[in-house]
Design an enzyme around this catalytic site. Structure first.
Site, PDB file in Angstrom:
ATOM      1  N   LYS A 236      10.554  38.182  47.948  1.00 37.57           N
ATOM      2  CA  LYS A 236       9.933  39.409  48.469  1.00 37.57           C
ATOM      3  C   LYS A 236       9.767  40.447  47.363  1.00 37.57           C
ATOM      4  O   LYS A 236       8.688  41.011  47.191  1.00 37.57           O
ATOM      5  CB  LYS A 236      10.813  39.997  49.583  1.00 37.57           C
ATOM      6  CG  LYS A 236      10.442  41.415  49.974  1.00 37.57           C
ATOM      7  CD  LYS A 236      11.290  41.949  51.104  1.00 37.57           C
ATOM      8  CE  LYS A 236      12.608  42.560  50.692  1.00 37.57           C
ATOM      9  NZ  LYS A 236      12.511  43.943  50.176  1.00 37.57           N
ATOM     10  N   ASN A 237      10.851  40.705  46.623  1.00 36.85           N
ATOM     11  CA  ASN A 237      10.817  41.812  45.670  1.00 36.85           C
ATOM     12  C   ASN A 237      10.056  41.477  44.388  1.00 36.85           C
ATOM     13  O   ASN A 237       9.910  42.336  43.517  1.00 36.85           O
ATOM     14  CB  ASN A 237      12.239  42.299  45.371  1.00 36.85           C
ATOM     15  CG  ASN A 237      12.825  43.016  46.583  1.00 36.85           C
ATOM     16  OD1 ASN A 237      12.098  43.343  47.524  1.00 36.85           O
ATOM     17  ND2 ASN A 237      14.130  43.245  46.566  1.00 36.85           N
TER      18      ASN A 237
ATOM     19  N   ARG B  33      17.426  57.543  48.365  1.00 33.78           N
ATOM     20  CA  ARG B  33      16.392  56.848  47.597  1.00 33.78           C
ATOM     21  C   ARG B  33      15.213  57.714  47.139  1.00 33.78           C
ATOM     22  O   ARG B  33      14.068  57.486  47.523  1.00 33.78           O
ATOM     23  CB  ARG B  33      15.894  55.627  48.390  1.00 33.78           C
ATOM     24  CG  ARG B  33      17.012  54.679  48.729  1.00 33.78           C
ATOM     25  CD  ARG B  33      16.547  53.478  49.479  1.00 33.78           C
ATOM     26  NE  ARG B  33      15.875  52.508  48.627  1.00 33.78           N
ATOM     27  CZ  ARG B  33      15.361  51.367  49.072  1.00 33.78           C
ATOM     28  NH1 ARG B  33      15.429  51.073  50.350  1.00 33.78           N
ATOM     29  NH2 ARG B  33      14.776  50.527  48.253  1.00 33.78           N
TER      30      ARG B  33
ATOM     31  N   ASP C 184      21.829  43.741  47.076  1.00 31.76           N
ATOM     32  CA  ASP C 184      21.136  43.021  48.157  1.00 31.76           C
ATOM     33  C   ASP C 184      21.933  41.820  48.666  1.00 31.76           C
ATOM     34  O   ASP C 184      21.527  41.178  49.639  1.00 31.76           O
ATOM     35  CB  ASP C 184      19.747  42.562  47.695  1.00 31.76           C
ATOM     36  CG  ASP C 184      18.805  43.726  47.485  1.00 31.76           C
ATOM     37  OD1 ASP C 184      19.126  44.839  47.938  1.00 31.76           O
ATOM     38  OD2 ASP C 184      17.744  43.530  46.853  1.00 31.76           O
TER      39      ASP C 184
ATOM     40  N   CYS D  56      16.240  56.450  53.880  1.00 31.32           N
ATOM     41  CA  CYS D  56      16.179  55.289  54.777  1.00 31.32           C
ATOM     42  C   CYS D  56      17.610  54.915  55.139  1.00 31.32           C
ATOM     43  O   CYS D  56      18.553  55.583  54.709  1.00 31.32           O
ATOM     44  CB  CYS D  56      15.444  54.132  54.138  1.00 31.32           C
ATOM     45  SG  CYS D  56      16.357  53.344  52.829  1.00 31.32           S
TER      46      CYS D  56
ATOM     47  N   ARG E  87      11.428  41.259  57.901  1.00 35.35           N
ATOM     48  CA  ARG E  87      10.842  41.988  56.774  1.00 35.35           C
ATOM     49  C   ARG E  87      11.059  41.223  55.472  1.00 35.35           C
ATOM     50  O   ARG E  87      10.226  41.304  54.569  1.00 35.35           O
ATOM     51  CB  ARG E  87      11.522  43.357  56.625  1.00 35.35           C
ATOM     52  CG  ARG E  87      11.133  44.333  57.690  1.00 35.35           C
ATOM     53  CD  ARG E  87      11.677  45.684  57.352  1.00 35.35           C
ATOM     54  NE  ARG E  87      11.255  46.055  55.998  1.00 35.35           N
ATOM     55  CZ  ARG E  87      11.689  47.097  55.333  1.00 35.35           C
ATOM     56  NH1 ARG E  87      12.579  47.896  55.875  1.00 35.35           N
ATOM     57  NH2 ARG E  87      11.254  47.370  54.119  1.00 35.35           N
TER      58      ARG E  87
ATOM     59  N   ARG F 186       9.276  51.193  51.956  1.00 36.95           N
ATOM     60  CA  ARG F 186       9.365  52.054  50.774  1.00 36.95           C
ATOM     61  C   ARG F 186       8.651  51.468  49.568  1.00 36.95           C
ATOM     62  O   ARG F 186       8.179  52.199  48.699  1.00 36.95           O
ATOM     63  CB  ARG F 186      10.822  52.284  50.415  1.00 36.95           C
ATOM     64  CG  ARG F 186      11.630  52.993  51.457  1.00 36.95           C
ATOM     65  CD  ARG F 186      13.032  53.121  50.946  1.00 36.95           C
ATOM     66  NE  ARG F 186      12.993  53.598  49.572  1.00 36.95           N
ATOM     67  CZ  ARG F 186      12.936  54.864  49.209  1.00 36.95           C
ATOM     68  NH1 ARG F 186      12.954  55.801  50.121  1.00 36.95           N
ATOM     69  NH2 ARG F 186      12.870  55.202  47.936  1.00 36.95           N
TER      70      ARG F 186
ATOM     71  N   ILE G  77      25.222  51.282  44.347  1.00 33.18           N
ATOM     72  CA  ILE G  77      23.777  51.553  44.243  1.00 33.18           C
ATOM     73  C   ILE G  77      23.279  52.433  45.402  1.00 33.18           C
ATOM     74  O   ILE G  77      22.596  53.427  45.174  1.00 33.18           O
ATOM     75  CB  ILE G  77      22.961  50.233  44.216  1.00 33.18           C
ATOM     76  CG1 ILE G  77      23.539  49.245  43.193  1.00 33.18           C
ATOM     77  CG2 ILE G  77      21.471  50.517  43.961  1.00 33.18           C
ATOM     78  CD1 ILE G  77      23.350  49.590  41.752  1.00 33.18           C
TER      79      ILE G  77
HETATM   80  N1  EPU Z   1      16.978  56.295  42.273  1.00 30.70           N
HETATM   81  C1  EPU Z   1      16.843  57.649  42.036  1.00 30.70           C
HETATM   82  N2  EPU Z   1      15.633  58.112  41.613  1.00 30.70           N
HETATM   83  C2  EPU Z   1      14.572  57.300  41.428  1.00 30.70           C
HETATM   84  C3  EPU Z   1      14.706  55.925  41.677  1.00 30.70           C
HETATM   85  C4  EPU Z   1      15.927  55.448  42.112  1.00 30.70           C
HETATM   86  O1  EPU Z   1      17.793  58.408  42.184  1.00 30.70           O
HETATM   87  O2  EPU Z   1      13.502  57.790  41.054  1.00 30.70           O
HETATM   88  C5  EPU Z   1      18.277  55.761  42.710  1.00 30.70           C
HETATM   89  C6  EPU Z   1      18.240  55.113  44.096  1.00 30.70           C
HETATM   90  O3  EPU Z   1      18.400  56.067  45.104  1.00 30.70           O
HETATM   91  C7  EPU Z   1      19.373  54.131  44.003  1.00 30.70           C
HETATM   92  C8  EPU Z   1      19.300  53.659  42.547  1.00 30.70           C
HETATM   93  O4  EPU Z   1      18.614  54.680  41.844  1.00 30.70           O
HETATM   94  O5  EPU Z   1      20.583  54.780  44.215  1.00 30.70           O
HETATM   95  C9  EPU Z   1      18.608  52.331  42.296  1.00 30.70           C
HETATM   96  O6  EPU Z   1      17.403  52.290  43.038  1.00 30.70           O
HETATM   97  P1  EPU Z   1      16.132  51.443  42.590  1.00 30.70           P
HETATM   98  O7  EPU Z   1      15.038  52.390  42.283  1.00 30.70           O
HETATM   99  O8  EPU Z   1      16.516  50.445  41.553  1.00 30.70           O
HETATM  100  O9  EPU Z   1      15.805  50.674  43.952  1.00 30.70           O
HETATM  101  P2  EPU Z   1      14.359  50.359  44.502  1.00 30.70           P
HETATM  102  O10 EPU Z   1      13.471  50.070  43.359  1.00 30.70           O
HETATM  103  O11 EPU Z   1      13.948  51.382  45.488  1.00 30.70           O
HETATM  104  C10 EPU Z   1      14.691  47.764  44.658  1.00 30.70           C
HETATM  105  C11 EPU Z   1      14.583  46.717  45.720  1.00 30.70           C
HETATM  106  C12 EPU Z   1      15.726  46.878  46.706  1.00 30.70           C
HETATM  107  C13 EPU Z   1      17.034  46.719  45.935  1.00 30.70           C
HETATM  108  C14 EPU Z   1      17.096  47.739  44.790  1.00 30.70           C
HETATM  109  C15 EPU Z   1      18.322  47.605  43.909  1.00 30.70           C
HETATM  110  C16 EPU Z   1      12.219  46.272  45.828  1.00 30.70           C
HETATM  111  C17 EPU Z   1      10.949  46.362  46.576  1.00 30.70           C
HETATM  112  N3  EPU Z   1      13.297  46.846  46.380  1.00 30.70           N
HETATM  113  O12 EPU Z   1      14.627  49.027  45.312  1.00 30.70           O
HETATM  114  O13 EPU Z   1      15.611  45.830  47.673  1.00 30.70           O
HETATM  115  O14 EPU Z   1      18.132  46.907  46.794  1.00 30.70           O
HETATM  116  O15 EPU Z   1      15.930  47.616  43.952  1.00 30.70           O
HETATM  117  O16 EPU Z   1      18.389  46.342  43.361  1.00 30.70           O
HETATM  118  O17 EPU Z   1      12.270  45.661  44.771  1.00 30.70           O
HETATM  119  C18 EPU Z   1      16.050  44.739  49.702  1.00 30.70           C
HETATM  120  O18 EPU Z   1      15.339  43.794  49.308  1.00 30.70           O
HETATM  121  O19 EPU Z   1      16.785  44.653  50.729  1.00 30.70           O
HETATM  122  C19 EPU Z   1      16.058  45.992  48.960  1.00 30.70           C
HETATM  123  C20 EPU Z   1      16.470  47.139  49.485  1.00 30.70           C
END
Ligand code: EPU
Length: 419
Positions: free
Chosen positions: A23-24, A122, A305, A117, A398, A93, A327
């Site tokens: 998915k990701n 996030r 995850d 969420c 999802r 998201r 995280i």
């Molecule tokens: N964060 C910030 N500011 C930002 C971006 C992130 O503070 O601008 C914080 C987030 O709130 C979090 C941390 O940094 O505490 C890491 O977040 P990250 O941005 O890496 O997460 P994401 O890109 O929103 C992706 C996956 C998630 C997975 C996370 C961590 C996708 C589409 N989603 O989310 O997948 O948990 O990385 O590995 O790639 C899932 O598949 O169930 C899922 C939630």
């Protein structure tokens, strides 16, 4: 009656199962189609609700999307919109992944702010700051992030902490920017390397993806390509946990074992016997596991995850284990539901303490987010008595392709009802 998953546990799972596409990885690859005037064909795309949502968003933006059953063709030659509306972003998201590509190709984007969420606040400040560093003007209006730039300029970007979709967004933006972009403290997840490989096959010039420092030399345009989505390491980890919690023996085909080093290390420590080849993993469990602690971390650490699924495994372990979630601050929604099934888990802030119990018992439970749902499925499979009935299973759909059918093919007594 809304659809529910019913599980009668206590059956050791046995046999072979094939991993689906990730998915990701699929979601950013789909968003990358916006970067080119021409066709991007993606193979091994999993059949998931999130993939359908991304498809709807791309169609809204004017991308021609065709194909089903794993192979889709995306053609943004006549894409003419540049906004990601609230209705789509609020359900997924990852919709924010169109921000970088839209600004890079069309010079502007208007994307609904994702908001919080179930698993945490996030924010996307790191995406925005990086786009600003590349010369974009970014402002917020009526709950939307609006970004504008004639042509993005290469820049040196230092992420204060790694962000997966942030790294992907900026990598996609940098591909069509003027000059060289360096991302320091970039996220290192395999999905990022997968996206870079796809973009490079489209004519991009990206080096270092999969490490903490990524260099992108901008090009003026990309060319059509066909790319196969990598296997889903979280789905694979979930099957390993399923073998472990049921005392089964499961071989997972079409995977990349190297993506799961931290997960395999912890699973082995817990007592699951793991054998692996180039593209398969065999996991055999006793049904009873040793207590093992985990701390979630960005890749190559233990993935957040997989936290909820690992916790399900630990509820039936011998001893006391702890889970530290570093995280996402609220990613413990599965805990009260696991406790309703007889688990002994206490929570304080980001730390859960799990005292292994002799057995779990089936119960009606509610899925609250994607990975929480998977942990309830595992607990249901491991429950030695009673029937587990999981509601709100749209969360499961999802991110897991046919999880119930695949588990049933391994002998699990699991099926859907209602709907
Ligand atoms: N964060 C910030 N500011 C930002 C971006 C992130 O503070 O601008 C914080 C987030 O709130 C979090 C941390 O940094 O505490 C890491 O977040 P990250 O941005 O890496 O997460 P994401 O890109 O929103 C992706 C996956 C998630 C997975 C996370 C961590 C996708 C589409 N989603 O989310 O997948 O948990 O990385 O590995 O790639 C899932 O598949 O169930 C899922 C939630």
């Amino acid at each position: 009656m809304p659809e529910r998953v019913i599980i009668e546990g206590g059956v050791p799972l046995r046999g072979e199962v094939t991993a689906s596409g990730a998915k990701n990885a699929a979601l950013p690859l789909m968003a990358a189609s916006l970067l080119l005037s021409g066709e991007l064909i993606l193979e091994n795309v999993p059949g998931l609700r999130d993939v359908m949502t991304m498809r709807r968003l791309l169609e809204h933006l004017g991308v021609r999307c065709q194909g089903e059953n794993g192979t889709i063709s995306l053609d943004a030659s006549s894409a003419d919109m540049w906004d990601a509306p609230y209705d789509l972003v609020k359900t997924m998201r990852a919709s924010v992944l169109v921000l970088g590509p839209l600004v890079a190709r069309f010079g502007r984007a208007r994307v609904s702010q994702p908001g919080g969420c179930a698993i945490g606040a996030r924010p996307i400040n790191r995406h925005i700051e990086a786009l600003e560093a590349m010369g974009a003007t970014v402002w917020l209006e009526h709950g939307y992030v609006v970004a504008q730039a004639d042509r993005l300029k290469g820049a040196e970007i230092l992420f204060e902490a790694p962000t997966v979709t942030g790294t992907e967004n900026i990598m996609m933006a940098a591909v069509l920017a003027d000059g060289e972009t360096t991302m320091i403290n970039a996220a290192m997840e395999p999905e990022i390397a997968d996206l870079a490989d796809a973009l490079n096959s489209m004519g991009a010039r990206i080096e270092g993806a999969g490490t903490g420092e990524i260099r992108v030399t901008g090009v003026t345009s990309l060319v059509p390509a066909t790319y196969r989505v990598m296997p889903d390491r979280i789905e694979i980890g979930t099957y390993i946990a399923a073998a472990g919690i049921t005392g089964g023996d499961v071989t997972i085909l079409k995977c990349v074992p190297g993506h799961l080093k931290a997960v395999i290390e912890r699973m082995e420590k817990a007592g699951i016997v793991i054998d692996k080849g180039k593209d398969w993993i065999r996991a055999a469990g006793e049904g009873r596991n040793s207590a093992v602690d985990i701390i979630t971390d960005p890749y190559p650490g233990f993935p957040t995850d997989m936290q909820a699924q690992f916790m399900a495994l630990m509820t039936l372990s011998d001893g006391i284990s702890t889970v530290m979630e570093t995280i996402f601050e609220h990613r413990f929604m599965h805990v009260p539901e696991l406790c309703r099934m007889g688990a002994d888990v206490t929570l304080s802030e980001r730390r859960a303490v799990i005292r292994g119990v002799k057995g779990l018992s089936g119960a009606p439970v509610m899925a609250t987010d994607l990975r929480a749902s998977a942990s309830l499925v595992l607990a249901g499979l491991g429950a030695s008595e009673g029937v587990t009935e999981i509601s709100r299973i749209y969360h499961l759909d999802r991110g897991y392709e046919k999880l119930d059918e695949k588990l049933a093919s391994l002998g699990g007594r699991i099926w859907r009802t209602g709907g």
